[in-house]
Scaffold this motif. Structure first.
Motif, PDB file in Angstrom:
ATOM      1  N   ASN A  11       0.820  -1.213   0.000  1.00 49.78           N
ATOM      2  CA  ASN A  11       0.000   0.000   0.000  1.00 49.78           C
ATOM      3  C   ASN A  11       0.858   1.269   0.000  1.00 49.78           C
ATOM      4  O   ASN A  11       0.485   2.271  -0.621  1.00 49.78           O
ATOM      5  N   CYS A  61      -1.620  10.581   2.223  1.00 48.83           N
ATOM      6  CA  CYS A  61      -2.658   9.551   2.215  1.00 48.83           C
ATOM      7  C   CYS A  61      -3.239   9.365   3.610  1.00 48.83           C
ATOM      8  O   CYS A  61      -2.724   9.884   4.596  1.00 48.83           O
ATOM      9  N   ASP A  62      -4.313   8.622   3.659  1.00 49.51           N
ATOM     10  CA  ASP A  62      -5.064   8.404   4.892  1.00 49.51           C
ATOM     11  C   ASP A  62      -4.780   6.997   5.423  1.00 49.51           C
ATOM     12  O   ASP A  62      -4.230   6.152   4.707  1.00 49.51           O
ATOM     13  N   THR A  63      -5.183   6.738   6.629  1.00 48.89           N
ATOM     14  CA  THR A  63      -4.967   5.412   7.223  1.00 48.89           C
ATOM     15  C   THR A  63      -5.603   4.309   6.386  1.00 48.89           C
ATOM     16  O   THR A  63      -5.031   3.229   6.256  1.00 48.89           O
ATOM     17  N   ASP A  64      -6.762   4.566   5.809  1.00 44.76           N
ATOM     18  CA  ASP A  64      -7.433   3.563   4.978  1.00 44.76           C
ATOM     19  C   ASP A  64      -6.629   3.219   3.733  1.00 44.76           C
ATOM     20  O   ASP A  64      -6.787   2.140   3.170  1.00 44.76           O
ATOM     21  N   ASP A  65      -5.776   4.127   3.288  1.00 41.79           N
ATOM     22  CA  ASP A  65      -4.936   3.870   2.118  1.00 41.79           C
ATOM     23  C   ASP A  65      -3.771   2.945   2.445  1.00 41.79           C
ATOM     24  O   ASP A  65      -3.259   2.262   1.561  1.00 41.79           O
ATOM     25  N   SER A  69      -7.623  -3.931   5.660  1.00 40.37           N
ATOM     26  CA  SER A  69      -8.757  -4.413   6.440  1.00 40.37           C
ATOM     27  C   SER A  69      -8.324  -5.670   7.198  1.00 40.37           C
ATOM     28  O   SER A  69      -7.538  -6.476   6.699  1.00 40.37           O
TER      29      SER A  69
END
Length: 83
Positions: A11, A61-65, A69
């Motif tokens: 990522n 970028c963000d944590t979700d990037d 999951s």
């Protein structure tokens, strides 16, 4: 499923390429060797949370990037039995 270190590394690579930076450019901003970035992206080394957030800030970028999951992560948890 893959390990969390490998998924985070992939990522980070995606975020870096999306930003249009080379490994050398990211390494320069982090004041590290390019080979360190290569090892991060291949998932061969673990990083501190602080380093991950520094990379996220630099790449915008963000944590979700970056963080996968929980459903996609292979985690080795030793179960304990209660008596």
């Amino acid at each position: 499923m893959q390990s969390v270190i490998k998924l985070i590394g992939k990522n980070i690579k995606i975020a870096r390429v999306t930003k249009g930076w080379s490994q050398a450019e990211l390494a320069h901003h982090l004041h590290v060797e390019q080979s360190y970035i290569s090892r991060i992206e291949s998932g061969s080394i673990a990083m501190s949370c602080e380093r991950i957030y520094e990379i996220m800030f630099l790449l915008g970028c963000d944590t979700d990037d970056i963080f996968p999951s929980a459903d996609n992560v292979k985690i080795n948890i030793k179960s304990s039995t209660s008596k």
